[in-house]
Design a protein around this motif. Structure first.
Motif, PDB file in Angstrom:
ATOM      1  N   SER A 364     -15.078  -9.227  39.543  1.00  0.00           N
ATOM      2  CA  SER A 364     -14.015  -8.294  39.904  1.00  0.00           C
ATOM      3  C   SER A 364     -12.707  -8.785  39.290  1.00  0.00           C
ATOM      4  CB  SER A 364     -13.877  -8.208  41.422  1.00  0.00           C
ATOM      5  OG  SER A 364     -13.336  -9.424  41.938  1.00  0.00           O
ATOM      6  N   PRO A 365     -11.692  -7.913  39.176  1.00  0.00           N
ATOM      7  CA  PRO A 365     -10.394  -8.365  38.629  1.00  0.00           C
ATOM      8  C   PRO A 365      -9.813  -9.545  39.390  1.00  0.00           C
ATOM      9  CG  PRO A 365     -10.476  -5.972  38.706  1.00  0.00           C
ATOM     10  CD  PRO A 365     -11.708  -6.452  39.402  1.00  0.00           C
ATOM     11  N   ARG A 366      -9.984  -9.552  40.726  1.00  0.00           N
ATOM     12  CA  ARG A 366      -9.454 -10.681  41.501  1.00  0.00           C
ATOM     13  C   ARG A 366     -10.187 -11.968  41.163  1.00  0.00           C
ATOM     14  NH1 ARG A 366      -5.490 -13.556  43.349  1.00  0.00           N
ATOM     15  NH2 ARG A 366      -5.967 -14.692  45.272  1.00  0.00           N
ATOM     16  N   ALA A 367     -11.527 -11.892  40.956  1.00  0.00           N
ATOM     17  CA  ALA A 367     -12.294 -13.078  40.581  1.00  0.00           C
ATOM     18  C   ALA A 367     -11.851 -13.598  39.219  1.00  0.00           C
ATOM     19  CB  ALA A 367     -13.784 -12.764  40.570  1.00  0.00           C
ATOM     20  N   GLN A 368     -11.555 -12.693  38.274  1.00  0.00           N
ATOM     21  CA  GLN A 368     -11.074 -13.119  36.965  1.00  0.00           C
ATOM     22  C   GLN A 368      -9.742 -13.861  37.102  1.00  0.00           C
ATOM     23  OE1 GLN A 368     -12.237  -8.863  35.307  1.00  0.00           O
ATOM     24  NE2 GLN A 368     -11.373 -10.096  33.706  1.00  0.00           N
ATOM     25  N   THR A 369      -8.874 -13.350  37.972  1.00  0.00           N
ATOM     26  CA  THR A 369      -7.574 -14.000  38.170  1.00  0.00           C
ATOM     27  C   THR A 369      -7.746 -15.395  38.765  1.00  0.00           C
ATOM     28  OG1 THR A 369      -6.503 -11.855  38.516  1.00  0.00           O
ATOM     29  CG2 THR A 369      -5.350 -13.811  39.331  1.00  0.00           C
ATOM     30  N   ILE A 370      -8.623 -15.528  39.775  1.00  0.00           N
ATOM     31  CA  ILE A 370      -8.839 -16.820  40.424  1.00  0.00           C
ATOM     32  C   ILE A 370      -9.383 -17.836  39.437  1.00  0.00           C
ATOM     33  CG2 ILE A 370     -10.243 -18.022  42.150  1.00  0.00           C
ATOM     34  CD1 ILE A 370     -10.001 -15.495  43.890  1.00  0.00           C
ATOM     35  N   LEU A 371     -10.324 -17.421  38.589  1.00  0.00           N
ATOM     36  CA  LEU A 371     -10.954 -18.337  37.635  1.00  0.00           C
ATOM     37  C   LEU A 371     -10.126 -18.522  36.369  1.00  0.00           C
ATOM     38  CD1 LEU A 371     -14.673 -17.148  37.882  1.00  0.00           C
ATOM     39  CD2 LEU A 371     -13.614 -19.110  39.010  1.00  0.00           C
ATOM     40  N   GLY A 372      -9.190 -17.611  36.120  1.00  0.00           N
ATOM     41  CA  GLY A 372      -8.379 -17.713  34.911  1.00  0.00           C
ATOM     42  C   GLY A 372      -9.137 -17.324  33.660  1.00  0.00           C
ATOM     43  N   VAL A 373     -10.063 -16.356  33.768  1.00  0.00           N
ATOM     44  CA  VAL A 373     -10.819 -15.880  32.604  1.00  0.00           C
ATOM     45  C   VAL A 373     -10.435 -14.435  32.329  1.00  0.00           C
ATOM     46  CG1 VAL A 373     -12.733 -17.453  33.021  1.00  0.00           C
ATOM     47  CG2 VAL A 373     -12.795 -15.175  34.025  1.00  0.00           C
ATOM     48  N   GLU A 374     -10.584 -14.025  31.063  1.00  0.00           N
ATOM     49  CA  GLU A 374     -10.175 -12.691  30.668  1.00  0.00           C
ATOM     50  C   GLU A 374     -11.343 -11.716  30.634  1.00  0.00           C
ATOM     51  OE1 GLU A 374      -8.240 -13.118  26.937  1.00  0.00           O
ATOM     52  OE2 GLU A 374      -6.461 -14.125  27.772  1.00  0.00           O
ATOM     53  N   ARG A 375     -12.580 -12.225  30.618  1.00  0.00           N
ATOM     54  CA  ARG A 375     -13.754 -11.354  30.516  1.00  0.00           C
ATOM     55  C   ARG A 375     -14.306 -11.031  31.900  1.00  0.00           C
ATOM     56  NH1 ARG A 375     -17.612 -14.150  28.794  1.00  0.00           N
ATOM     57  NH2 ARG A 375     -16.546 -16.163  28.735  1.00  0.00           N
ATOM     58  N   ALA A 376     -14.811  -9.800  32.057  1.00  0.00           N
ATOM     59  CA  ALA A 376     -15.404  -9.384  33.334  1.00  0.00           C
ATOM     60  C   ALA A 376     -16.859  -9.784  33.440  1.00  0.00           C
ATOM     61  CB  ALA A 376     -15.272  -7.874  33.506  1.00  0.00           C
ATOM     62  N   GLU A 377     -17.481 -10.222  32.319  1.00  0.00           N
ATOM     63  CA  GLU A 377     -18.891 -10.615  32.347  1.00  0.00           C
ATOM     64  C   GLU A 377     -19.021 -12.050  31.858  1.00  0.00           C
ATOM     65  OE1 GLU A 377     -22.612  -9.434  29.668  1.00  0.00           O
ATOM     66  OE2 GLU A 377     -22.145  -7.857  31.137  1.00  0.00           O
ATOM     67  N   ILE A 378     -19.735 -12.870  32.635  1.00  0.00           N
ATOM     68  CA  ILE A 378     -19.967 -14.267  32.267  1.00  0.00           C
ATOM     69  C   ILE A 378     -21.450 -14.570  32.413  1.00  0.00           C
ATOM     70  CG2 ILE A 378     -17.668 -15.023  32.981  1.00  0.00           C
ATOM     71  CD1 ILE A 378     -18.953 -16.131  35.534  1.00  0.00           C
ATOM     72  N   ALA A 379     -21.837 -15.769  31.992  1.00  0.00           N
ATOM     73  CA  ALA A 379     -23.236 -16.199  32.102  1.00  0.00           C
ATOM     74  C   ALA A 379     -23.472 -16.805  33.486  1.00  0.00           C
ATOM     75  CB  ALA A 379     -23.571 -17.199  31.005  1.00  0.00           C
ATOM     76  N   CYS A 380     -23.621 -15.930  34.496  1.00  0.00           N
ATOM     77  CA  CYS A 380     -23.769 -16.367  35.896  1.00  0.00           C
ATOM     78  C   CYS A 380     -22.751 -17.469  36.209  1.00  0.00           C
ATOM     79  CB  CYS A 380     -25.203 -16.788  36.184  1.00  0.00           C
ATOM     80  SG  CYS A 380     -26.235 -15.340  36.550  1.00  0.00           S
ATOM     81  N   LEU A 381     -23.155 -18.489  36.972  1.00  0.00           N
ATOM     82  CA  LEU A 381     -22.219 -19.576  37.278  1.00  0.00           C
ATOM     83  C   LEU A 381     -22.245 -20.659  36.208  1.00  0.00           C
ATOM     84  CD1 LEU A 381     -22.603 -20.131  41.124  1.00  0.00           C
ATOM     85  CD2 LEU A 381     -20.734 -19.057  39.916  1.00  0.00           C
ATOM     86  N   ASP A 382     -23.259 -20.633  35.329  1.00  0.00           N
ATOM     87  CA  ASP A 382     -23.408 -21.707  34.338  1.00  0.00           C
ATOM     88  C   ASP A 382     -22.176 -21.833  33.456  1.00  0.00           C
ATOM     89  OD1 ASP A 382     -25.902 -22.135  35.345  1.00  0.00           O
ATOM     90  OD2 ASP A 382     -26.903 -20.866  33.866  1.00  0.00           O
ATOM     91  N   GLU A 383     -21.625 -20.709  33.051  1.00  0.00           N
ATOM     92  CA  GLU A 383     -20.467 -20.739  32.154  1.00  0.00           C
ATOM     93  C   GLU A 383     -19.252 -21.359  32.842  1.00  0.00           C
ATOM     94  OE1 GLU A 383     -17.855 -17.554  29.488  1.00  0.00           O
ATOM     95  OE2 GLU A 383     -19.841 -17.008  30.234  1.00  0.00           O
ATOM     96  N   ILE A 384     -19.058 -21.036  34.122  1.00  0.00           N
ATOM     97  CA  ILE A 384     -17.940 -21.612  34.879  1.00  0.00           C
ATOM     98  C   ILE A 384     -18.115 -23.122  34.995  1.00  0.00           C
ATOM     99  CG2 ILE A 384     -16.759 -21.627  37.095  1.00  0.00           C
ATOM    100  CD1 ILE A 384     -16.346 -19.107  35.437  1.00  0.00           C
ATOM    101  N   LEU A 385     -19.338 -23.556  35.339  1.00  0.00           N
ATOM    102  CA  LEU A 385     -19.582 -24.980  35.553  1.00  0.00           C
ATOM    103  C   LEU A 385     -19.478 -25.763  34.247  1.00  0.00           C
ATOM    104  CD1 LEU A 385     -22.527 -24.790  38.098  1.00  0.00           C
ATOM    105  CD2 LEU A 385     -20.122 -25.214  38.562  1.00  0.00           C
ATOM    106  N   ASP A 386     -19.962 -25.191  33.146  1.00  0.00           N
ATOM    107  CA  ASP A 386     -19.963 -25.909  31.861  1.00  0.00           C
ATOM    108  C   ASP A 386     -18.570 -26.001  31.251  1.00  0.00           C
ATOM    109  OD1 ASP A 386     -22.667 -26.266  32.084  1.00  0.00           O
ATOM    110  OD2 ASP A 386     -23.184 -24.542  30.833  1.00  0.00           O
ATOM    111  N   LEU A 387     -17.764 -24.940  31.402  1.00  0.00           N
ATOM    112  CA  LEU A 387     -16.485 -24.884  30.688  1.00  0.00           C
ATOM    113  C   LEU A 387     -15.279 -25.216  31.556  1.00  0.00           C
ATOM    114  CD1 LEU A 387     -17.033 -21.635  28.568  1.00  0.00           C
ATOM    115  CD2 LEU A 387     -17.447 -24.017  27.900  1.00  0.00           C
ATOM    116  N   LEU A 388     -15.320 -24.862  32.843  1.00  0.00           N
ATOM    117  CA  LEU A 388     -14.120 -24.967  33.661  1.00  0.00           C
ATOM    118  C   LEU A 388     -14.219 -25.992  34.778  1.00  0.00           C
ATOM    119  CD1 LEU A 388     -13.255 -21.170  34.106  1.00  0.00           C
ATOM    120  CD2 LEU A 388     -12.329 -22.761  32.428  1.00  0.00           C
ATOM    121  N   ALA A 389     -15.414 -26.237  35.325  1.00  0.00           N
ATOM    122  CA  ALA A 389     -15.533 -27.075  36.526  1.00  0.00           C
ATOM    123  C   ALA A 389     -15.269 -28.546  36.219  1.00  0.00           C
ATOM    124  CB  ALA A 389     -16.918 -26.927  37.152  1.00  0.00           C
TER     125      ALA A 389
END
Length: 631
Positions: A364-389
């Motif tokens: 959702s737009p709010r989730a994008q804001t919280i994570l600081g990403v510009e895309r609405a579609e990601i690779a499940c949680l793997d992309e967040i954990l690999d790049l941002l966590a």
């Protein structure tokens, strides 16, 4: 439901009503077909109506269970805030009751989030020793349940009372209590926080499940702490004992259908039990409201049944309407998840929806804001954990996720740090649940992201208040005990000794009495700074009393420890200067060694204190090592 003119009708069937198809043979065959079709259509309509009932009740059960889970997280957050405040304040009470009122105001303003309107402390007999809203010292509260439980207990746990009328405040409230124990484990009293019942249902008004919906928060014994419905909150304090969610073997969450024991309304209920506190959040939607969302579709079905005999066009329309009704039912079923998402969005969370087979997640737009990403579609949680966590957090998040996927945990929940665009770290809480499974495993998972930076900062502030001296900023007795236990564990593994120095200031009381507390406080800050400078960089200095300090010296023998103590004594050779005054002070020092003089924190501190007392009585300004008394 689309208008009749918007439904596409096949051209071949439409020609039945043209002049070329009104021959007697065609009409006779049409009559036979209609005679056979009308009973069949009657059965189909009855089946469609039963399907709508089944779908509406299944959708309702799903919605109330998800809402009960979401609301339980709000309640758990509030209880955690109140408990952290109690933990911090009880150590302030033990340290210095004279300044306790200032600590109460600071913690209730910064830590309790407006939940607590009264805080009280009793003595070991249950008599009132302090209240922040009324001075009634000596009032006997020992007959109160939340006081009796703590006076009779040998442990340390939070207790949540039934709603009761306060003897001090005169207001209905729920009482949160914890025991106040001295360092030796003896009971010093009970600390109590009073919270209005309305605090627990302050966010229920935004939930829209129909006019007969109900939301309640109750203890594990069924006592209602808060309830919101069209009938208001008249049932606070009543008991729901006997309902399925309060059975001894009840699951942490689930659904049931029954007539409400309080108002006689039949509802579909969902509940979720808060781990640790045992409180139960229950959300109910009336059967009438659950079925009511499909009233329009029911009307269409009945109109179609009445009109099926008019002409073949209406029969075709009925079939299309029935199929369209099924599609709408499925769409409404899916919309239950959307309502759940909207309920969570109201709390400031961002929603994610993961396709487990395709390994993609929509944000959702709010989730994008919280994570600081510009895309609405990601690779499940793997992309967040690999790049941002944060690297230290990623493995824990994956473990929690796998435990939920494997069925070991009913929900997925994890807190971790993500890197902002400016390079700093932000705390995020991820929650989720698998909502669809197939023969090939999990297919769909939905959840939320929430920014919890403010909560983490508040918890860290409260932990610091609980473990550090407010005047000097040094660790307090509680923090010292924790460090002593850690050092003892390390010493047992490594075999390396350590020492404890116990300091008492010589001549501080006359200065404090002569010049006032403001000079005494300023002098203690100067003493702490000078003592800290005389110790080694990795030594720990703590303030454990008014003018008493303790130093923990790792990896030293008796000779080295004595030399460090002499350095501190020598640091007092020069007077202290504050407020235009030159104030001479000295200190007496007691030394105790691990393991020669004790193998637990209490023994080491007692023996170092005894050695310090011996130094004080034998002339002051000197260091004495503990010697066991001769038998």
């Amino acid at each position: 439901m689309p208008a009749l003119g918007s439904i596409p009708i096949p051209e071949a069937r439409f020609r039945l009503f043209s002049g070329g198809y009104f021959r007697p043979a065609v009409l006779w065959r049409l009559g036979l077909w209609l005679a056979a079709l009308i009973p069949t259509l009657g059965g189909i309509v009855a089946f469609q109506l039963s399907q709508l009932d089944e779908i509406s009740e299944r959708e309702s059960a799903r919605a109330v269970r998800n809402l009960a889970y979401a609301l339980s997280q709000e309640v758990a957050s509030g209880i955690n805030t109140i408990d952290l405040s109690l933990r911090a304040l009880r150590y302030d009470w033990l340290r210095d009751p004279r300044h306790f009122d200032d600590e109460v105001k600071a913690v209730l303003t910064n830590g309790a989030g407006g939940a607590v309107f009264q805080l009280a402390v009793t003595d070991p007999a249950g008599h009132l020793a302090y209240s922040n809203i009324a001075a009634r010292p000596g009032l006997d509260l020992s007959d109160r349940e939340h006081i009796q439980v703590q006076l009779a207990s040998q442990g340390d746990r939070i207790f949540i009372s039934r709603p009761l009328l306060g003897r001090i405040s005169g207001r209905w409230s729920v009482q949160f209590s914890r025991p106040v124990r001295r360092p030796d484990g003896s009971l010093a009293g009970v600390i109590v926080a009073s919270v209005e019942p309305s605090y627990f249902y302050r966010f229920y008004a935004d939930i829209d499940l129909g006019q007969d919906a109900s939301v309640s928060l109750a203890r594990s014994d069924g006592t209602i702490l808060g309830r919101s419905s069209q009938q208001g909150q008249a049932y606070v304090g009543r008991s729901l004992k006997g309902a399925p969610q309060f059975e001894p073997d009840a699951a942490p969450s689930g659904n049931f259908r029954r007539v409400g024991v309080l108002d006689g309304i039949e509802r579909i209920y969902g509940w979720h039990t808060l781990e640790g506190s045992g409180l139960v959040v229950t959300v109910g939607q009336s059967i009438a409201d659950a079925h009511g969302r499909y009233d329009r579709q029911r009307s269409w079905v009945w109109m179609a049944r009445i009109g099926t005999g008019v002409a073949l066009t209406l029969v075709v329309w009925l079939l299309l309407a029935a199929a369209d009704n099924r599609r709408r039912a499925l769409m409404h079923w899916a919309s239950a998840e959307e309502r759940w998402r909207l309920a969570l969005k109201a709390t400031g969370d961002g929603v994610w929806d993961c396709d487990m087979l395709g390994r993609t997640a929509q944000l959702s737009p709010r989730a994008q804001t919280i994570l600081g990403v510009e895309r609405a579609e990601i690779a499940c949680l793997d992309e967040i954990l690999d790049l941002l966590a944060h690297p230290r957090d990623a493995d824990g998040v994956r473990a929690a996720l796998q435990a939920h996927i494997a069925g070991a945990r009913p929900d997925f929940e994890s807190e971790f740090r993500i890197r902002r665009r400016d390079g700093s770290w932000a705390w995020v809480q991820a929650r989720g649940r698998i909502v669809e499974r197939g023969a090939d495993g999990p297919r769909r998972m939905v959840g939320t992201f929430a920014n919890i930076d403010a909560r983490k900062a508040k918890e860290a502030h409260i932990r610091r208040l609980a473990q550090h001296d407010a005047l000097t900023g040094l660790p307090n007795r509680l923090r010292l005990h924790d460090k002593l236990r850690q050092r003892i564990d390390e010493a047992r593994r490594s075999g390396r000794p350590f020492a404890v120095l116990y300091f008492d200031l010589d001549g501080f009381k006359p200065v404090n009495d002569a010049h006032g507390h403001h000079v005494g406080d300023a002098l203690l800050k100067l003493v702490a700074a000078r003592m800290r400078a005389a110790l080694r960089r990795h030594d720990l200095l703590a303030r454990v009393g008014g003018d008493e300090f303790v130093a923990l010296l790792p990896d030293v023998d008796a000779r080295t420890a004595a030399g460090i103590g002499e350095n501190v004594i020598a640091a007092f050779a020069q007077p202290f200067h504050t407020d235009g005054l030159s104030l001479p002070l000295g200190c007496s020092v007691g030394l105790a060694l691990y393991p020669d003089h004790g193998t637990d924190p209490e023994q080491l501190l007692q023996h170092a204190d005894a050695a310090m007392y011996a130094a004080k009585t034998s002339g002051r300004g000197q260091l004495i090592c503990y010697t066991a008394p001769s038998t």
